[in-house]
Design a protein around this motif. Structure first.
Motif, PDB file in Angstrom:
ATOM      1  N   LEU A 153       0.832  -1.196   0.000  1.00  0.00           N
ATOM      2  CA  LEU A 153       0.000   0.000   0.000  1.00  0.00           C
ATOM      3  C   LEU A 153       0.874   1.256   0.000  1.00  0.00           C
ATOM      4  O   LEU A 153       0.671   2.175  -0.805  1.00  0.00           O
ATOM      5  CB  LEU A 153      -0.913  -0.017   1.238  1.00  0.00           C
ATOM      6  CG  LEU A 153      -1.841   1.186   1.386  1.00  0.00           C
ATOM      7  CD1 LEU A 153      -2.880   1.193   0.281  1.00  0.00           C
ATOM      8  CD2 LEU A 153      -2.516   1.185   2.753  1.00  0.00           C
ATOM      9  N   ALA A 154       1.871   1.284   0.898  1.00  0.00           N
ATOM     10  CA  ALA A 154       2.754   2.447   0.981  1.00  0.00           C
ATOM     11  C   ALA A 154       3.508   2.632  -0.337  1.00  0.00           C
ATOM     12  O   ALA A 154       3.691   3.756  -0.811  1.00  0.00           O
ATOM     13  CB  ALA A 154       3.736   2.280   2.135  1.00  0.00           C
ATOM     14  N   GLY A 155       3.930   1.511  -0.927  1.00  0.00           N
ATOM     15  CA  GLY A 155       4.647   1.589  -2.202  1.00  0.00           C
ATOM     16  C   GLY A 155       3.794   2.233  -3.281  1.00  0.00           C
ATOM     17  O   GLY A 155       4.251   3.058  -4.058  1.00  0.00           O
ATOM     18  N   ARG A 156       2.500   1.852  -3.292  1.00  0.00           N
ATOM     19  CA  ARG A 156       1.600   2.417  -4.304  1.00  0.00           C
ATOM     20  C   ARG A 156       1.309   3.879  -4.029  1.00  0.00           C
ATOM     21  O   ARG A 156       1.197   4.682  -4.935  1.00  0.00           O
ATOM     22  CB  ARG A 156       0.283   1.632  -4.305  1.00  0.00           C
ATOM     23  CG  ARG A 156       0.467   0.213  -4.810  1.00  0.00           C
ATOM     24  CD  ARG A 156      -0.660  -0.199  -5.738  1.00  0.00           C
ATOM     25  NE  ARG A 156      -0.387  -1.526  -6.277  1.00  0.00           N
ATOM     26  CZ  ARG A 156      -1.109  -2.598  -5.991  1.00  0.00           C
ATOM     27  NH1 ARG A 156      -2.169  -2.486  -5.225  1.00  0.00           N
ATOM     28  NH2 ARG A 156      -0.803  -3.762  -6.507  1.00  0.00           N
ATOM     29  N   LEU A 157       1.160   4.220  -2.726  1.00  0.00           N
ATOM     30  CA  LEU A 157       0.802   5.589  -2.360  1.00  0.00           C
ATOM     31  C   LEU A 157       1.973   6.552  -2.548  1.00  0.00           C
ATOM     32  O   LEU A 157       1.815   7.639  -3.091  1.00  0.00           O
ATOM     33  CB  LEU A 157       0.336   5.641  -0.899  1.00  0.00           C
ATOM     34  CG  LEU A 157      -1.073   5.141  -0.603  1.00  0.00           C
ATOM     35  CD1 LEU A 157      -1.340   5.162   0.900  1.00  0.00           C
ATOM     36  CD2 LEU A 157      -2.111   5.994  -1.329  1.00  0.00           C
TER      37      LEU A 157
END
Lengths: 270, 262
Positions: free
Chosen positions: B98-102
């Motif tokens: 999730l953090a990678g995408r955000l």
């Protein structure tokens, strides 16, 4: 499946594979890896699954381990569907898969992280299982310092340290040289007998299967399905060159489509 | 025979060192040759002897060691601010999908901005003094630490992830026993790269922000006073210290991955 039949199978089988099928998407194409696989394993039994590479035998083991739940049919342990990995199943992979940053001892101990046992008990279990595989003097060695055979012994200790009901062996000796493999087959027979665990071995080595298993499930590829199930009626220690051993071996090789004429001659001569 | 063996052994140890000195020696010879032709005025290109004398002079009565200390502490200070932040951010990006995408895309966009493009803004925000310099060095160290940690944490080999599931590891065990050790070589590469970037950025900060003690300041001074010998002394010091930095970092890297040693 009715309640009645489920209860009955509970009493007999510890592991049931019930009409299991598995599809993969490979480059946008559907590939059928397994079709209509059904068999059951009794408590304490040693079952081998043999077949050519690509017949889905490792896939089947992954499903039993619970790493993949996307399949048709049902896999049940003691009557309950397998949802995810748990400590009642220990696995030995073909690549020993030891963590290179942990010592032999550390690798075995890692499997006990979720055991909930007190520290002292864990330490005792680790020492006991390193001794079981004959590596009590290498507890502090790094995996990079161990030979392939020794690494695989550590992996076996790691798989057994939780005293799992099922020991899943995914071509555990496939990457070893021939001599080490024979020696570890002896070891494996002794260890499984000593621990009294139910074992499921995936291998392409028919000799290995006949040497170790009570029952052999022969798979054929495209799609992976059961060709036949062979009972191994050999008692006690199995002499790899005994006529009965060779006869059974050749029978299975025949099923797999491999002829073994010279060995047949030896078998009849003996 | 044994004498030959000793000589051979000594030769094998010293050979790489000696060979690495060939090019600098040739450079000095060429430099001296150009000076000897008198085609170039001495104030444009002073002789090697003049530069050596200037260096001696700086050591004896000048501020040389003070400048070195100022630059080194600035580099380490900026590194200490930027690298841990990059490490933490890289782990977040690599371990949480999730953090990678955000945050991954905005970080990649940030990477497209040349480091020196930050100087005007940072000098407005933090001033041209020590705070501005440290801020610039810190963001220079931040990026390589983030990139390498991110990549290392995002590419934990599938077999290890599978093992982690088979041993039903919780988040913390997975992080401690699988993710961090597996990413460690990449993390260390990132820290080493961050250290080198911090050193490069230190000179940039000293050149483009307010004058203060430091090797970059001496380069400015050399330009203002037209003292090429001082500039050559400062440049050589930068190269030697930077080399020392990266050698130390590489040694630390080897030491901390003790399990890969046989």
């Amino acid at each position: 499946m009715t309640e009645l039949s489920r209860n009955r199978s509970d009493a007999v089988a510890a592991l049931e594979i019930d009409r299991v099928g598995k599809l993969f998407d490979v480059a946008g194409r559907r590939v059928e890896a397994l079709r209509d696989i059904s068999f059951s394993v009794r408590p304490g039994e040693f079952v081998a699954i043999v077949g050519a590479s690509g017949c889905g035998k490792s896939t089947l083991l992954r499903l039993i381990l619970g790493l993949d739940t996307d399949y048709q049919g049902e896999i049940r342990l003691d009557g309950r569907r397998v949802e995810k990995p748990a400590l009642d199943r220990g696995i030995v992979f073909q690549d020993h898969r030891l963590l290179p940053w942990l010592t032999a001892e550390g690798n075995v101990a890692a499997a006990l992280r979720r055991s909930g046992l007190p520290r002292r008990e864990r330490r005792r279990l680790v020492a006991e299982h390193l001794k079981l595989v004959g590596l009590e003097n290498f507890a502090g060695a790094w995996p990079a310092q161990l030979s392939g055979g020794m690494s695989q012994r550590v992996a076996i200790a790691r798989a057994l340290v939780n005293r799992p009901r099922f020991l899943l062996l995914d071509e555990p000796l496939g990457a070893l040289d021939a001599l080490t493999r024979l020696r570890l087959q002896d070891e494996l027979a002794r260890i499984v007998r000593q621990e009294g665990t139910t074992a499921l071995l995936v291998t392409h080595d028919v000799d290995e299967a006949v040497f170790l298993a009570d029952r052999i499930i022969v798979l054929q590829p495209d799609p992976g399905r059961i060709a036949r199930i062979v009972e191994v009626d050999l008692d006690g220690y199995r002499d790899r060159s005994a006529p009965a051993f060779l006869r059974l071996r050749d029978e299975i090789l025949d099923t797999l489509g491999v002829r073994h004429a010279p060995q047949q001659a030896i078998a009849t001569a003996a | 025979m044994s004498e030959i063996a000793v000589v051979m052994a000594a030769r094998s140890v010293w050979r790489p060192v000696l060979m690495s000195l060939v090019a600098p020696a040739l450079l000095i010879v060429l430099w001296q040759a150009i000076v000897a032709t008198h085609l170039v005025a001495p104030y444009i290109l002073p002789s090697p002897a003049t530069v050596l004398a200037r260096f001696q002079n700086e050591l004896d009565g000048g501020t040389f060691w003070g400048d070195v200390a100022a630059s080194l502490s600035r580099a380490l200070g900026g590194f200490a601010l930027g690298a841990p932040a990059g490490l933490a951010f890289g782990l977040l990006l690599g371990l949480s999908r999730l953090a990678g995408r955000l945050f991954g895309p905005i970080f990649l966009a940030y990477r497209q901005i040349a480091l020196f493009a930050w100087v005007p803004l940072l000098s407005l925000w933090f001033g041209g003094g020590e705070a501005g310099k440290l801020a610039f060095i810190a963001i220079s160290a931040f990026a390589p630490a983030t990139v390498n940690t991110w990549r290392a944490a995002a590419t934990i080999p599938a077999p290890y992830r599978e093992l982690s599931r088979a041993l039903i590891f919780g988040r913390l065990d997975h992080l401690r026993l699988i993710a961090l050790p597996s990413a460690l070589p990449g993390i260390l590469t990132g820290l080493r790269s961050a250290l080198i970037h911090a050193w490069l950025a230190t000179v940039g900060a000293e050149l483009f922000l307010d004058i203060a003690p430091g090797l970059g300041g001496r380069l400015n001074e050399g330009r203002d006073k037209f003292e090429v010998d001082l500039m050559i002394v400062a440049l050589t010091a930068l190269a030697v210290l930077g080399l020392g930095f990266s050698q130390l970092a590489a040694a630390a890297e080897r030491r901390s991955i003790r399990w890969s040693r046989r």
